[in-house]
Enzyme design. Structure first.
Site, PDB file in Angstrom:
ATOM      1  N   GLY A 111      39.239   9.739  56.651  1.00 40.66           N
ATOM      2  CA  GLY A 111      39.616   9.346  55.291  1.00 40.66           C
ATOM      3  C   GLY A 111      39.735   7.835  55.273  1.00 40.66           C
TER       4      GLY A 111
ATOM      5  N   GLY B 135      41.418   5.592  53.468  1.00 41.91           N
ATOM      6  CA  GLY B 135      42.754   5.002  53.456  1.00 41.91           C
ATOM      7  C   GLY B 135      43.438   5.171  54.800  1.00 41.91           C
TER       8      GLY B 135
ATOM      9  N   LEU C 268      28.064  -6.400  56.181  1.00 43.75           N
ATOM     10  CA  LEU C 268      26.597  -6.340  56.311  1.00 43.75           C
ATOM     11  C   LEU C 268      26.151  -5.620  57.581  1.00 43.75           C
ATOM     12  CD1 LEU C 268      26.072 -10.091  55.308  1.00 43.75           C
ATOM     13  CD2 LEU C 268      25.624  -8.106  53.849  1.00 43.75           C
ATOM     14  N   GLY C 269      26.933  -4.646  58.055  1.00 47.79           N
ATOM     15  CA  GLY C 269      26.544  -3.893  59.237  1.00 47.79           C
ATOM     16  C   GLY C 269      26.350  -4.792  60.442  1.00 47.79           C
TER      17      GLY C 269
ATOM     18  N   ASP D  23      28.052   5.145  67.052  1.00 47.62           N
ATOM     19  CA  ASP D  23      28.398   5.805  65.797  1.00 47.62           C
ATOM     20  C   ASP D  23      29.085   4.767  64.899  1.00 47.62           C
ATOM     21  OD1 ASP D  23      29.324   7.422  63.758  1.00 47.62           O
ATOM     22  OD2 ASP D  23      30.538   8.729  65.024  1.00 47.62           O
TER      23      ASP D  23
ATOM     24  N   THR E 190      30.373   5.380  61.949  1.00 47.99           N
ATOM     25  CA  THR E 190      31.305   5.992  60.992  1.00 47.99           C
ATOM     26  C   THR E 190      32.654   5.278  61.025  1.00 47.99           C
ATOM     27  OG1 THR E 190      30.256   8.117  61.414  1.00 47.99           O
ATOM     28  CG2 THR E 190      32.382   8.164  60.267  1.00 47.99           C
TER      29      THR E 190
ATOM     30  N   GLY F  37      33.364   0.166  58.444  1.00 55.51           N
ATOM     31  CA  GLY F  37      33.847  -0.608  57.303  1.00 55.51           C
ATOM     32  C   GLY F  37      35.365  -0.493  57.171  1.00 55.51           C
ATOM     33  N   ASP F  38      35.907   0.698  57.431  1.00 55.07           N
ATOM     34  CA  ASP F  38      37.366   0.880  57.358  1.00 55.07           C
ATOM     35  C   ASP F  38      38.068   0.058  58.433  1.00 55.07           C
ATOM     36  OD1 ASP F  38      37.000   2.706  55.323  1.00 55.07           O
ATOM     37  OD2 ASP F  38      37.004   4.436  56.669  1.00 55.07           O
TER      38      ASP F  38
ATOM     39  N   SER G 255      34.444  -0.948  67.525  1.00 59.18           N
ATOM     40  CA  SER G 255      34.565   0.482  67.213  1.00 59.18           C
ATOM     41  C   SER G 255      33.228   1.217  67.188  1.00 59.18           C
ATOM     42  CB  SER G 255      35.282   0.669  65.865  1.00 59.18           C
ATOM     43  OG  SER G 255      34.413   0.380  64.784  1.00 59.18           O
TER      44      SER G 255
HETATM   45  P1  ATP Z   1      30.540   2.837  57.400  1.00 56.83           P
HETATM   46  O1  ATP Z   1      30.212   3.300  56.010  1.00 56.83           O
HETATM   47  O2  ATP Z   1      29.527   3.246  58.435  1.00 56.83           O
HETATM   48  O3  ATP Z   1      31.933   3.098  57.807  1.00 56.83           O
HETATM   49  P2  ATP Z   1      30.244   0.285  56.181  1.00 56.83           P
HETATM   50  O4  ATP Z   1      28.865   0.433  55.616  1.00 56.83           O
HETATM   51  O5  ATP Z   1      31.387   0.378  55.245  1.00 56.83           O
HETATM   52  O6  ATP Z   1      30.454   1.241  57.409  1.00 56.83           O
HETATM   53  P3  ATP Z   1      29.223  -1.982  57.573  1.00 56.83           P
HETATM   54  O7  ATP Z   1      28.892  -3.124  56.700  1.00 56.83           O
HETATM   55  O8  ATP Z   1      28.086  -1.139  58.055  1.00 56.83           O
HETATM   56  O9  ATP Z   1      30.362  -1.135  56.910  1.00 56.83           O
HETATM   57  O10 ATP Z   1      29.959  -2.513  58.896  1.00 56.83           O
HETATM   58  C1  ATP Z   1      31.254  -3.076  58.883  1.00 56.83           C
HETATM   59  C2  ATP Z   1      31.407  -3.918  60.125  1.00 56.83           C
HETATM   60  O11 ATP Z   1      31.193  -3.093  61.284  1.00 56.83           O
HETATM   61  C3  ATP Z   1      30.370  -5.039  60.268  1.00 56.83           C
HETATM   62  O12 ATP Z   1      30.796  -6.190  59.582  1.00 56.83           O
HETATM   63  C4  ATP Z   1      30.321  -5.220  61.770  1.00 56.83           C
HETATM   64  O13 ATP Z   1      31.419  -6.001  62.225  1.00 56.83           O
HETATM   65  C5  ATP Z   1      30.517  -3.803  62.306  1.00 56.83           C
HETATM   66  N1  ATP Z   1      29.211  -3.161  62.552  1.00 56.83           N
HETATM   67  C6  ATP Z   1      28.599  -2.200  61.816  1.00 56.83           C
HETATM   68  N2  ATP Z   1      27.382  -1.895  62.345  1.00 56.83           N
HETATM   69  C7  ATP Z   1      27.242  -2.683  63.448  1.00 56.83           C
HETATM   70  C8  ATP Z   1      26.202  -2.852  64.427  1.00 56.83           C
HETATM   71  N3  ATP Z   1      25.060  -2.149  64.368  1.00 56.83           N
HETATM   72  N4  ATP Z   1      26.401  -3.761  65.423  1.00 56.83           N
HETATM   73  C9  ATP Z   1      27.533  -4.490  65.486  1.00 56.83           C
HETATM   74  N5  ATP Z   1      28.539  -4.382  64.591  1.00 56.83           N
HETATM   75  C10 ATP Z   1      28.407  -3.494  63.580  1.00 56.83           C
END
Ligand code: ATP
Length: 309
Positions: free
Chosen positions: A47, A49, A225-226, A250, A252, A255-256, A286
Site C-alpha cells: 500500500g 501510504g 524518473l526510474g 523488482d 515495486t 517510488g514509495d 530497494s
Molecule cells: P514503482 O511504481 O515501481 O513503485 P515509480 O514509478 O513510482 O516506482 P520510479 O520513478 O520508477 O518510481 O523510481 C523511483 C526511484 O527509484 C528512482 O528515482 C530511483 O532512485 C529508483 N529506481 C527505480 N528504478 C531504478 C533502476 N532501474 N535503477 C536504479 N534506481 C532505480
C-alpha cells in the site's frame, strides 16, 4: 552521513492505508485469454501510504498512518504489522462490509511490474477523519497519495497549512488532480506516467518540465524518473539527481521508498536537494531486492549503500 542526524522533535505523517500485496514473478505477462506459469509467488504488506510511512519510520521518524481497513483478517494483520513496525495506528478506522485495500502485482524478469490496486476500505476515509487527525498530530510533514478520496486529502492538507506542516502529494495511482488540492500542495511528486496523466505532457526536457510546473500552480514539482533518478524543477532551472547503477530485481514500491525518505528529509529540516538525494539512495537500494516493504532499507542499510555509491 549527515542526513542520519535527526532533530528529535520532527515527525513525518503519512495518509492512506496499507494494502496487501500478492506478487507473482512471471517469465512474461499473459495476453488476453492466456495462462502463464509463474516462477514464484509471495504475499507481503504494501500500500502506497504504508510503504512511505515505513520508509520514514525506518530512517527514524515518528509516523502516524491515517486511513481505513475492513473488518476482515487482512485488516487485523495490517493493524498488527503496523504496530510491530512502530507506526501509530490510532487514526486508522475499521469499516464494515468492505474489504481491506489489496494489490495484485505481476513482476517480469527485468523487474518491470504491473499492478491492480483495489482500494476497498480506503474509499471510506472521510474529510473529517483526515482533518481531525492532522490537527491532533500536528506533524512536520503530511504525505498523501491517490489511494483515498481526494476530498479527504484536501481536508488533510488544509489542516496541515493551519499547523504549519509541509504537504507532499504523490498523485498515484495516476489520475487527474483537483485544482483545489494542487493549490494546497507544497511538493507534487509524480512519476513519468502520473505526470503525463496530470498534464498530458510527455516531454521530460527541462523547458517542458518548467512549463508544467508553472501551469500546475503547486509549490514545487519533483518528478521521479526510474533508472534516471529524479528531476527537481525550479522556475529557472532543473536539477537532475541521477540514480546509482544497480542490479534491478523488482522496482515495486521504489517510488514509495523515494517519497518516504524525501518526506523524512524535509521533516528533519534538510534542503530539497539533500532530501531528494537521500530519497534516490534509499529507492535505488530497494530495487535490488524483491517485494515492496521487504525491500525497504533500514537506516544502516541506506548508509552502507550510500558509502558504496
Ligand atoms: P514503482 O511504481 O515501481 O513503485 P515509480 O514509478 O513510482 O516506482 P520510479 O520513478 O520508477 O518510481 O523510481 C523511483 C526511484 O527509484 C528512482 O528515482 C530511483 O532512485 C529508483 N529506481 C527505480 N528504478 C531504478 C533502476 N532501474 N535503477 C536504479 N534506481 C532505480
Amino acid at each position: 552521513m549527515s542526513w542520519l542526524i535527526q532533530r528529535a522533535t520532527s515527525s513525518a505523517f503519512s495518509r492512506s492505508e496499507r494494502g496487501r500485496d500478492m506478487t507473482s514473478y512471471l517469465p512474461q505477462v499473459p495476453g488476453p485469454g492466456e495462462t502463464v506459469i509463474g516462477r514464484s509467488f509471495s504475499i507481503g504488506f504494501g500500500g502506497k501510504g504504508a510503504n512511505q510511512a515505513l520508509m520514514a519510520r525506518r530512517l527514524g521518524a515518528r509516523v502516524a498512518l491515517v486511513g481505513c481497513v475492513g473488518r476482515d483478517s487482512f485488516g487485523d494483520m495490517m493493524l498488527a504489522n503496523l504496530a510491530d513496525d512502530g507506526i501509530e495506528t490510532a487514526w486508522l478506522g475499521r469499516a464494515d462490509a468492505v474489504s481491506t485495500g489489496m494489490a495484485v502485482i505481476w513482476v517480469e524478469p527485468d523487474g518491470t511490474n504491473r499492478i491492480v490496486c483495489s482500494p476497498g476500505a480506503n474509499e471510506l476515509v472521510s474529510a473529517a477523519q483526515a482533518a481531525e487527525a492532522v490537527a491532533a498530530i500536528s506533524p512536520a510533514v503530511v504525505l498523501a497519495q491517490f489511494e483515498i478520496p481526494q476530498a479527504a486529502t484536501r481536508a488533510a492538507f488544509a489542516a496541515a497549512r493551519r499547523v504549519g506542516a509541509i504537504t507532499v502529494l504523490n498523485p498515484a495511482p495516476a489520475a487527474a488532480a483537483e485544482r483545489e488540492l494542487l493549490a494546497l500542495t507544497d511538493w507534487l511528486v509524480p512519476n513519468e506516467v502520473e505526470l503525463a496523466q496530470l498534464t498530458s505532457t510527455t516531454s521530460l526536457a527541462d523547458d517542458a518540465l518548467r512549463a508544467v510546473a508553472d501551469s500546475l500552480s503547486v509549490g514545487r514539482l519533483l518528478v521521479t524518473l526510474g533508472s534516471a533518478g529524479v528531476a527537481l524543477v525550479d522556475q529557472d532551472s532543473v536539477l537532475r539527481i541521477p540514480a546509482p547503477d544497480v542490479q534491478v530485481v523488482d522496482t515495486t514500491g521504489a517510488g514509495d521508498v523515494f517519497i518516504g525518505a524525501f518526506g523524512f528529509g524535509l521533516a528533519r529540516g534538510m534542503g530539497p536537494a539533500a532530501a531528494a538525494e537521500l530519497g534516490v539512495l534509499c529507492a535505488s537500494d530497494s530495487v535490488q531486492r524483491p517485494g515492496a516493504q521487504a525491500a525497504i532499507p533500514t537506516a544502516e542499510e541506506a548508509a552502507e549503500f550510500a558509502r558504496r555509491h
